[in-house]
Design a protein around this motif. Structure first.
Motif, PDB file in Angstrom:
ATOM      1  N   HIS A 356     -83.790 -13.823  64.427  1.00 49.01           N
ATOM      2  CA  HIS A 356     -82.626 -13.213  63.791  1.00 49.01           C
ATOM      3  C   HIS A 356     -81.617 -12.705  64.831  1.00 49.01           C
ATOM      4  CE1 HIS A 356     -84.431 -13.111  59.723  1.00 49.01           C
ATOM      5  NE2 HIS A 356     -85.570 -12.900  60.362  1.00 49.01           N
ATOM      6  N   CYS A 368     -93.436 -16.090  59.251  1.00 50.94           N
ATOM      7  CA  CYS A 368     -93.678 -15.884  57.820  1.00 50.94           C
ATOM      8  C   CYS A 368     -94.149 -17.185  57.182  1.00 50.94           C
ATOM      9  CB  CYS A 368     -92.424 -15.363  57.117  1.00 50.94           C
ATOM     10  SG  CYS A 368     -90.950 -16.352  57.392  1.00 50.94           S
ATOM     11  N   LYS A 388     -93.217 -11.532  55.088  1.00 53.71           N
ATOM     12  CA  LYS A 388     -91.813 -11.512  55.499  1.00 53.71           C
ATOM     13  C   LYS A 388     -91.275 -10.100  55.352  1.00 53.71           C
ATOM     14  CE  LYS A 388     -87.388 -13.827  54.624  1.00 53.71           C
ATOM     15  NZ  LYS A 388     -87.213 -14.302  55.999  1.00 53.71           N
ATOM     16  N   TYR A 389     -90.672  -9.601  56.399  1.00 55.98           N
ATOM     17  CA  TYR A 389     -90.153  -8.236  56.369  1.00 55.98           C
ATOM     18  C   TYR A 389     -88.840  -8.187  55.595  1.00 55.98           C
ATOM     19  CZ  TYR A 389     -88.007  -3.867  57.861  1.00 55.98           C
ATOM     20  OH  TYR A 389     -87.392  -2.648  57.875  1.00 55.98           O
ATOM     21  N   SER A 390     -88.671  -7.135  54.823  1.00 63.83           N
ATOM     22  CA  SER A 390     -87.426  -6.907  54.097  1.00 63.83           C
ATOM     23  C   SER A 390     -87.172  -5.413  54.035  1.00 63.83           C
ATOM     24  CB  SER A 390     -87.500  -7.495  52.682  1.00 63.83           C
ATOM     25  OG  SER A 390     -86.357  -7.113  51.924  1.00 63.83           O
ATOM     26  N   SER A 393     -88.485  -4.066  50.752  1.00 65.27           N
ATOM     27  CA  SER A 393     -89.886  -4.222  50.384  1.00 65.27           C
ATOM     28  C   SER A 393     -90.750  -3.233  51.146  1.00 65.27           C
ATOM     29  CB  SER A 393     -90.357  -5.659  50.662  1.00 65.27           C
ATOM     30  OG  SER A 393     -90.496  -5.872  52.050  1.00 65.27           O
ATOM     31  N   THR A 397     -93.496  -4.581  59.375  1.00 60.47           N
ATOM     32  CA  THR A 397     -93.166  -5.680  60.270  1.00 60.47           C
ATOM     33  C   THR A 397     -94.436  -6.266  60.870  1.00 60.47           C
ATOM     34  OG1 THR A 397     -92.883  -4.098  62.075  1.00 60.47           O
ATOM     35  CG2 THR A 397     -90.913  -4.748  60.863  1.00 60.47           C
TER      36      THR A 397
END
Length: 600
Positions: A356, A368, A388-390, A393, A397
């Protein structure tokens, strides 16, 4: 008058007679029915009028509620539209600022550096700006000591425990040497990232020339061999008597290949077609592996490793796409693990990696997807999910979770942890019975100055007595990578261009002679567990040729031979010849001087 009274109505009798006719009777019958139906309809209409009034009242109430809802929604929409409009304006300003800064930096770099004598277009990439002078020098390493000594016992947890500051002495063929524990610090270089990436959106990055400034001084073949950094997990999986522990060890092994990537964001060098890498730890840790770049378009590499009790092999193709905000790496291929004593055959496939903030912000990476490990002999399997990090959510991590199930699909054990830190197993019947299966080793001292390399990676570029007589295609000889490690990135870029030009020259020769490249150590065969596809599998011969010290019976192409194109940059060509042996510490200083004299 009486006569008239007697006669009466002359038609009255006829009417009475008509009333008694059958047709008239039928007509009267239908008329009465019509009258009854009309009366019923009128009655029903009166009832409906009442219901209609009730329905109209209900509809009026609903309309009032809907108008109130629409008014409230309109008010909020105006508020959000205002916020979105402000954000879009800020985004446009940032994009304009970033592009302006990139253009200014590109102009500054172009003014500070002269273009090297090559055919590299300025639009492809900009040379780096050097903020500190870093002299070219051989990597720091321990002194090599030769003596006639007995083989010493080695720890199996790590090749070299560099973090404790103690020297680790390795004995190979009665030669005693100290593996290096550091490399030159990473120079403080700048590069116009936007100037390079703005033309790469949606494209496969493996086909786009990139400067070494985005790389780490290591080949992708070496990075793939780092999967074996926690080889003891494979030893344990092969010898354990518990079926669930075998799966837990393989799940931990799959996670461990991503562990160093949490901080290590440099791009490995794309291997040249035919480039190889050997990792021989048979005498010290009981395993060895060979990796080869078997295809260039598409780029595919194949790996074969073998221990005392197991065989591990894979072929891997990675599709890379730049999506504007992030870089997505999609691996394709299958990992195979076979236990020699029981013939248990496990397979799994690697998951996707996303990097990212490519253009703006701090780079960070996440893995992920779902990883499925199956034992094709028993049917038992393990499902592992990399979360998957959000921001919205509850997933932490680098988190992961999974289950180990029998052949009928009944889960018995759970898995939890982080792919960058540890992996634990517990029984679903008793969640408190937690077993630590794997934990990442701590970073070595000053890792942040050395590309966040592990000790495994630091040793991978050095040619020690173990690698003496390795093939001339070995990645340790690759000159652009060695120059980058030494800190001369500008010269590394020029040598990299020569290597790519030499590879294009060989491709044109194949086309001219109507021949094609064939891998030396691997061949494409039907996959043993997926017969619908082929995979590159080891055909043998490498270790026998190395032991003989001769590869003449094999069609080995010198992939680092730049003589056909050296006239394009003679200075870089000379530097490349010197850099090929920069990390060769497998012979004495006198033998090295003799080799240098013979090459002149």
């Amino acid at each position: 008058e009486e006569e008239e009274e007697e006669d009466g109505d002359p038609y009255s009798d006829e009417e009475e007679d008509l009333k008694e006719e059958p047709d008239v009777l039928s007509l009267n019958k239908w008329k009465s029915r019509y009258t009854a139906a009309e009366a019923t309809l009128v009655s029903r209409l009166h009832e409906l009028d009442g219901e209609k009034e009730d329905a109209m009242d209900a509809l009026g109430s609903m309309r009032d509620c809907l108008e109130g809802l629409l008014n409230t929604s309109y008010t909020h929409n105006k508020k959000w539209a205002h916020i979105v409009h402000n954000l879009e304006e800020k985004k446009a300003m940032l994009e304009t600022t970033v592009e302006s800064l990139a253009q200014e930096e590109a102009e500054l770099v172009e003014n500070l550096h002269t273009k090297p004598p090559s055919e590299i277009d300025d639009d492809e990439f900009f040379d780096a700006e050097d903020d500190s002078e870093t002299p070219r020098a051989s990597p720091t390493r321990g002194d090599r000591i030769e003596s006639k000594v007995d083989m010493a016992d080695e720890e199996e947890d790590e090749f070299v425990d560099a973090d404790n500051g103690n020297e680790v002495i390795v004995n190979i063929n009665e030669i005693r040497f100290v593996p290096r524990t550091s490399i030159p610090d990473k120079p403080n270089k700048k590069v116009s990232l936007w100037g390079i990436m703005k033309n790469c959106i949606g494209k496969d990055l493996s086909k786009i020339p990139m400067p070494v400034n985005f790389n780490e001084p290591i080949s992708f073949l070496q990075r793939l061999a780092e999967d074996l950094g926690y080889f003891s997990l494979l030893d344990h999986a092969a010898t354990s008597n518990r079926w669930e522990e075998k799966f837990a060890c393989l799940a931990a092994f799959a996670c461990s290949s991503y562990a160093s990537g949490a901080s290590r964001l440099g791009k490995p060098f794309n291997p040249l077609l035919g480039e190889t890498y050997e990792l021989d730890r048979m005498d010290t840790h009981g395993f060895r592996c060979i990796v080869e770049q078997v295809s260039h378009h598409p780029p595919i590499c194949a790996m074969h490793a073998e221990g005392k009790d197991w065989v591990f092999w894979q072929d891997l193709k990675i599709d890379s796409k730049f999506r504007g905000k992030h870089l997505e790496l999609v691996p394709k291929g299958t990992c195979h693990f076979i236990i020699k004593t029981t013939n248990d055959h496990f397979t799994w496939s690697k998951i996707n990696t996303i990097v990212h903030n490519i253009i703006l912000g701090k780079l960070w990476m996440e893995n992920c997807g779902k990883l499925h490990i199956i034992n094709h002999k028993t049917g038992a399997f393990c499902d592992l999910e990399f979360l998957k990090y959000s921001f919205f959510s509850s997933n932490e991590t680098h988190g992961l979770r999974g289950e180990i199930s029998d052949a009928e699909g009944m889960p018995h054990f759970g898995i939890s942890g982080k792919w960058s830190e540890r992996l634990e197993m517990f029984s679903l019947d008793d969640p408190t019975s937690v077993e630590l299966v794997w934990q990442v080793r701590p970073m070595i001292r000053n890792a942040e100055k050395m590309y966040y390399f592990t000790q495994f990676a630091i040793e991978s570029n050095e040619i020690t007595p173990i690698e003496h007589n390795c093939a001339i295609t070995d990645a340790r000889f690759r000159p652009d990578k060695n120059l980058m490690e030494a800190g001369d990135w500008d010269l590394a870029n020029r040598v990299k261009h020569l290597l790519e030009e030499a590879q294009r020259f060989r491709r044109r020769e194949y086309e001219r002679t109507k021949t094609r490249f064939r891998p030396v150590w691997f061949e494409s065969k039907i996959d043993p567990v997926h017969p619908e596809r082929k995979s590159y599998q080891y055909k043998g011969g490498y270790w026998e040729a190395k032991e003989k010290g001769s590869y003449k019976e094999f069609e080995v192409v010198d992939v680092f031979d730049i003589r056909p194109v050296e006239s394009k940059d003679s200075q870089a060509a000379e530097a490349a010849r010197e850099a090929m042996l920069m990390n060769d510490h497998s012979v004495s200083e006198g033998e090295m001087n003799a080799l240098n004299m013979s090459s002149m």
